[in-house]
Design a protein around this motif. Structure first.
Motif, PDB file in Angstrom:
ATOM      1  N   VAL A 130      12.235   3.713   7.662  1.00  0.00           N
ATOM      2  CA  VAL A 130      12.040   2.302   8.018  1.00  0.00           C
ATOM      3  C   VAL A 130      10.547   2.035   8.174  1.00  0.00           C
ATOM      4  O   VAL A 130       9.857   2.714   8.936  1.00  0.00           O
ATOM      5  N   ASN A 131      10.065   1.057   7.406  1.00  0.00           N
ATOM      6  CA  ASN A 131       8.666   0.612   7.414  1.00  0.00           C
ATOM      7  C   ASN A 131       7.690   1.694   6.967  1.00  0.00           C
ATOM      8  O   ASN A 131       6.569   1.823   7.478  1.00  0.00           O
ATOM      9  N   ASP A 132       8.128   2.465   5.991  1.00  0.00           N
ATOM     10  CA  ASP A 132       7.262   3.313   5.183  1.00  0.00           C
ATOM     11  C   ASP A 132       8.012   3.548   3.882  1.00  0.00           C
ATOM     12  O   ASP A 132       9.189   3.189   3.753  1.00  0.00           O
ATOM     13  N   SER A 133       7.356   4.156   2.916  1.00  0.00           N
ATOM     14  CA  SER A 133       8.007   4.357   1.628  1.00  0.00           C
ATOM     15  C   SER A 133       8.854   5.624   1.640  1.00  0.00           C
ATOM     16  O   SER A 133       8.813   6.415   2.599  1.00  0.00           O
ATOM     17  N   THR A 134       9.586   5.855   0.569  1.00  0.00           N
ATOM     18  CA  THR A 134      10.406   7.065   0.458  1.00  0.00           C
ATOM     19  C   THR A 134       9.559   8.324   0.383  1.00  0.00           C
ATOM     20  O   THR A 134      10.090   9.434   0.532  1.00  0.00           O
ATOM     21  N   ASP A 135       8.274   8.197   0.152  1.00  0.00           N
ATOM     22  CA  ASP A 135       7.412   9.369   0.011  1.00  0.00           C
ATOM     23  C   ASP A 135       7.038   9.984   1.353  1.00  0.00           C
ATOM     24  O   ASP A 135       6.298  10.954   1.405  1.00  0.00           O
ATOM     25  N   TYR A 136       7.555   9.455   2.446  1.00  0.00           N
ATOM     26  CA  TYR A 136       7.244  10.021   3.757  1.00  0.00           C
ATOM     27  C   TYR A 136       8.148  11.216   4.042  1.00  0.00           C
ATOM     28  O   TYR A 136       9.366  11.151   3.893  1.00  0.00           O
ATOM     29  N   ASP A 179       0.828  -1.207   0.000  1.00  0.00           N
ATOM     30  CA  ASP A 179       0.000   0.000   0.000  1.00  0.00           C
ATOM     31  C   ASP A 179       0.865   1.261   0.000  1.00  0.00           C
ATOM     32  O   ASP A 179       0.578   2.217  -0.730  1.00  0.00           O
ATOM     33  N   ALA A 180       1.906   1.263   0.817  1.00  0.00           N
ATOM     34  CA  ALA A 180       2.762   2.442   0.897  1.00  0.00           C
ATOM     35  C   ALA A 180       3.549   2.656  -0.396  1.00  0.00           C
ATOM     36  O   ALA A 180       3.729   3.792  -0.845  1.00  0.00           O
ATOM     37  N   CYS A 181       4.012   1.559  -0.994  1.00  0.00           N
ATOM     38  CA  CYS A 181       4.739   1.679  -2.263  1.00  0.00           C
ATOM     39  C   CYS A 181       3.839   2.238  -3.357  1.00  0.00           C
ATOM     40  O   CYS A 181       4.258   3.099  -4.149  1.00  0.00           O
ATOM     41  N   LEU A 182       2.600   1.761  -3.411  1.00  0.00           N
ATOM     42  CA  LEU A 182       1.666   2.259  -4.420  1.00  0.00           C
ATOM     43  C   LEU A 182       1.360   3.731  -4.188  1.00  0.00           C
ATOM     44  O   LEU A 182       1.408   4.547  -5.124  1.00  0.00           O
ATOM     45  N   SER A 183       1.073   4.099  -2.955  1.00  0.00           N
ATOM     46  CA  SER A 183       0.766   5.491  -2.652  1.00  0.00           C
ATOM     47  C   SER A 183       1.936   6.402  -3.004  1.00  0.00           C
ATOM     48  O   SER A 183       1.759   7.478  -3.593  1.00  0.00           O
ATOM     49  N   GLY A 184       3.148   5.978  -2.657  1.00  0.00           N
ATOM     50  CA  GLY A 184       4.325   6.783  -2.952  1.00  0.00           C
ATOM     51  C   GLY A 184       4.666   6.851  -4.419  1.00  0.00           C
ATOM     52  O   GLY A 184       5.351   7.771  -4.865  1.00  0.00           O
ATOM     53  N   ALA A 185       4.179   5.877  -5.190  1.00  0.00           N
ATOM     54  CA  ALA A 185       4.448   5.874  -6.631  1.00  0.00           C
ATOM     55  C   ALA A 185       3.529   6.812  -7.398  1.00  0.00           C
ATOM     56  O   ALA A 185       3.897   7.314  -8.465  1.00  0.00           O
ATOM     57  N   ILE A 186       2.326   7.061  -6.873  1.00  0.00           N
ATOM     58  CA  ILE A 186       1.347   7.845  -7.639  1.00  0.00           C
ATOM     59  C   ILE A 186       1.139   9.250  -7.083  1.00  0.00           C
ATOM     60  O   ILE A 186       0.476  10.074  -7.732  1.00  0.00           O
ATOM     61  N   ALA A 187       1.676   9.551  -5.904  1.00  0.00           N
ATOM     62  CA  ALA A 187       1.489  10.887  -5.325  1.00  0.00           C
ATOM     63  C   ALA A 187       1.996  11.948  -6.283  1.00  0.00           C
ATOM     64  O   ALA A 187       3.094  11.822  -6.851  1.00  0.00           O
ATOM     65  N   ALA A 188       1.192  12.996  -6.486  1.00  0.00           N
ATOM     66  CA  ALA A 188       1.529  14.103  -7.402  1.00  0.00           C
ATOM     67  C   ALA A 188       1.852  13.587  -8.795  1.00  0.00           C
ATOM     68  O   ALA A 188       2.630  14.197  -9.524  1.00  0.00           O
ATOM     69  N   ALA A 189       1.250  12.462  -9.172  1.00  0.00           N
ATOM     70  CA  ALA A 189       1.510  11.827 -10.476  1.00  0.00           C
ATOM     71  C   ALA A 189       3.000  11.623 -10.697  1.00  0.00           C
ATOM     72  O   ALA A 189       3.508  11.753 -11.819  1.00  0.00           O
ATOM     73  N   GLY A 190       3.699  11.262  -9.628  1.00  0.00           N
ATOM     74  CA  GLY A 190       5.131  10.991  -9.726  1.00  0.00           C
ATOM     75  C   GLY A 190       5.997  12.221  -9.842  1.00  0.00           C
ATOM     76  O   GLY A 190       7.233  12.100  -9.881  1.00  0.00           O
ATOM     77  N   GLN A 191       5.403  13.403  -9.886  1.00  0.00           N
ATOM     78  CA  GLN A 191       6.173  14.655 -10.015  1.00  0.00           C
ATOM     79  C   GLN A 191       6.570  15.126  -8.626  1.00  0.00           C
ATOM     80  O   GLN A 191       6.089  16.130  -8.112  1.00  0.00           O
ATOM     81  N   ASN A 192       7.487  14.363  -8.041  1.00  0.00           N
ATOM     82  CA  ASN A 192       7.754  14.475  -6.617  1.00  0.00           C
ATOM     83  C   ASN A 192       9.148  13.931  -6.381  1.00  0.00           C
ATOM     84  O   ASN A 192       9.466  12.818  -6.808  1.00  0.00           O
ATOM     85  N   CYS A 193       9.987  14.689  -5.695  1.00  0.00           N
ATOM     86  CA  CYS A 193      11.367  14.257  -5.476  1.00  0.00           C
ATOM     87  C   CYS A 193      11.448  13.007  -4.620  1.00  0.00           C
ATOM     88  O   CYS A 193      12.473  12.317  -4.635  1.00  0.00           O
ATOM     89  N   LEU A 194      10.394  12.682  -3.869  1.00  0.00           N
ATOM     90  CA  LEU A 194      10.380  11.485  -3.022  1.00  0.00           C
ATOM     91  C   LEU A 194       9.620  10.329  -3.654  1.00  0.00           C
ATOM     92  O   LEU A 194       9.372   9.303  -3.003  1.00  0.00           O
ATOM     93  N   HIS A 195       9.267  10.481  -4.903  1.00  0.00           N
ATOM     94  CA  HIS A 195       8.534   9.468  -5.664  1.00  0.00           C
ATOM     95  C   HIS A 195       9.183   8.092  -5.533  1.00  0.00           C
ATOM     96  O   HIS A 195      10.401   7.946  -5.659  1.00  0.00           O
TER      97      HIS A 195
END
Length: 458
Positions: free
Chosen positions: A411-417, A249-265
């Motif tokens: 740790v235990n969240d995606s890079t988008d945090y 879930d976290a990987c998916l959310s971090g992949a699509i946030a701001a349509a990937g236009q995000n330095c933490l994508h």
């Protein structure tokens, strides 16, 4: 200059296309205000920032709609950004309160006996803040808030595609500050920034944006201080012992946030061999199920690209990857400025998707044998902003924190945090220095030392 909705092409507003003459005039005003802004009492700095917090809370829905209209955010993402911007200003007010110095023990050496002293943080002077389109309000708050807290006048140059949110915030703050404390320039950076970089009155440049522009700024800045966040290619590691559901879930959310236009994508997902098949299936289903469409629809999970050129670039990157051996598990399609979130596997090692920043909704799924292999793959990029690992093993978590060559390990969240209070910045080509409110305030001050020698009769 017309500001249009990238999704519909509808006119959202009109701003001035300012010139080099305007940039020099803004610098004159900011420089003239330097002493007055530096003398502002802490309570006045805090009051101005907290007035901005109140203004954002009072107009939250109006500002959210402005963000969603001029930029790429869905209305849900825009509402969250307004809340974050208010928190950034609140943190800046607290940073102003916490801006203290240190005493120096002069008597630690014989020649220092009979002396005492302290170091006090002083404002560096005029700051130039340059912000991108993807977070048009909160990243402005991350420039302006710390500058006010530190006692520095700031000239803000928001992205030409999304200036309206920045103007709203500057207007909300400026009425509580001296004239010249907050200047904003609307127009194109190539016309407005060079004359400012060439002027020694600009003492610090705080830039968030792309690597190519960052290189140009660094080449022209001379002795001006630089704080730059230049993007990344973030990797999230998922170990065999990880909890599958929250990791997926976290990987998916971090992949699509701001349509990937995000330095933490979440651009790369590196899964250990044992968990790879299940994670692959979960992610493929998740990517295919993402709801795209109108930004203003609360059900929409992913919005649009900033323009059709950017969407075409992302589409081409996915197509080129499959042409050289990658398998497309989901996505790949484009409809105008909308791209379907794309999940690829078997991407070849020299593909830009694995090495550079995509800045779009493309994610590569990769396999690793063990923790060492996963870390080696994660580090195989010249960028180093954030990395992440999902694991229940403390040894794996500590190994990742030590060995991943990045500014932050999650740790235990995606890079988008990201928490707006935490230091934020990276290694390698990801930039110079650290942002985050307290770190930004520190970069906008310099210590002044006072040394007292007491009279012998004292």
């Amino acid at each position: 200059m017309d500001v249009t909705d990238p999704e519909s092409g509808v006119l959202v507003g009109t701003v001035a296309r300012q010139t080099e003459v305007d940039a020099r005039a803004a610098l004159d005003r900011a420089s003239a205000a330097r002493a007055e802004v530096a003398r502002l009492p802490t309570q006045a700095r805090m009051a101005a920032l907290l007035a901005g917090v109140d203004a954002l809370k009072a107009a939250a829905e109006t500002v959210a709609n402005l963000i969603a209209s001029e930029g790429i955010k869905t209305i849900s993402e825009a509402r969250s950004e307004v809340q974050r911007a208010a928190e950034t200003l609140r943190l800046s007010a607290e940073a102003a309160r916490s801006l203290t110095g240190e005493t120096i023990r002069f008597d630690q050496y014989p020649t220092g006996v009979g002396r005492t002293g302290w170091a006090e943080p002083m404002p560096v002077g005029v700051v130039l803040g340059i912000t991108p389109f993807n977070d048009p309000l909160n990243l402005v708050a991350h420039k302006v808030g710390p500058a006010v807290a530190a006692g520095c006048p700031i000239i803000l140059k928001p992205h030409e595609a999304t200036p309206l949110s920045a103007l709203w915030l500057v207007e909300a703050l400026a009425e509580h500050l001296p004239k010249g404390a907050l200047e904003v320039l609307t127009g194109y950076g190539a016309e407005l920034v060079p004359p400012l970089l060439a002027d020694d009155r600009v003492r610090l440049v705080s830039f968030t944006g792309g690597l190519a522009t960052g290189r140009k700024i660094a080449a022209a800045a001379g002795l001006t201080r630089l704080v730059m966040e230049l993007g990344s290619n973030c990797a999230t590691i998922v170990m065999d012992d990880a909890d599958l559901d929250p990791a997926a879930d976290a990987c998916l959310s971090g992949a699509i946030a701001a349509a990937g236009q995000n330095c933490l994508h979440v651009q790369r997902i590196i899964a250990q061999r044992g968990i790879y098949p299940k994670l692959r299936a979960r992610l493929a289903d998740g990517f295919r199920g993402v709801v795209t469409g109108s930004k203003k629809d609360p059900q929409t999970q992913m919005g649009c690209m900033i323009d059709e050129k950017a969407a075409m670039r992302v589409e081409a990157m996915g197509r080129n990857a499959t042409n050289t051996g990658a398998t497309m598990l989901a996505g790949g399609a484009r409809d105008g400025v909308h791209c379907k979130p794309t999940l690829l596997e078997n991407v070849q090692g020299n593909d830009p998707i694995l090495c550079d920043e995509v800045f779009g909704p493309i994610t590569a799924l990769m396999m690793a044998d063990d923790i060492n292999d996963a870390i080696a793959q994660a580090n195989a990029t010249p960028f180093g902003l954030q990395a992440a690992i999902f694991t229940r093993r403390l040894d794996h978590a500590h190994r990742a924190v030590k060995a991943l060559d990045v500014g932050t390990v999650i740790v235990n969240d995606s890079t988008d945090y990201r928490l707006d209070a935490m230091p934020f910045g990276g290694t390698g080509l990801s930039g110079l220095g650290r942002e985050g409110v307290a770190s930004a305030v520190a970069s906008m001050t310099e210590p002044k030392l006072a040394s007292f020698r007491w009279p012998t009769s004292f």
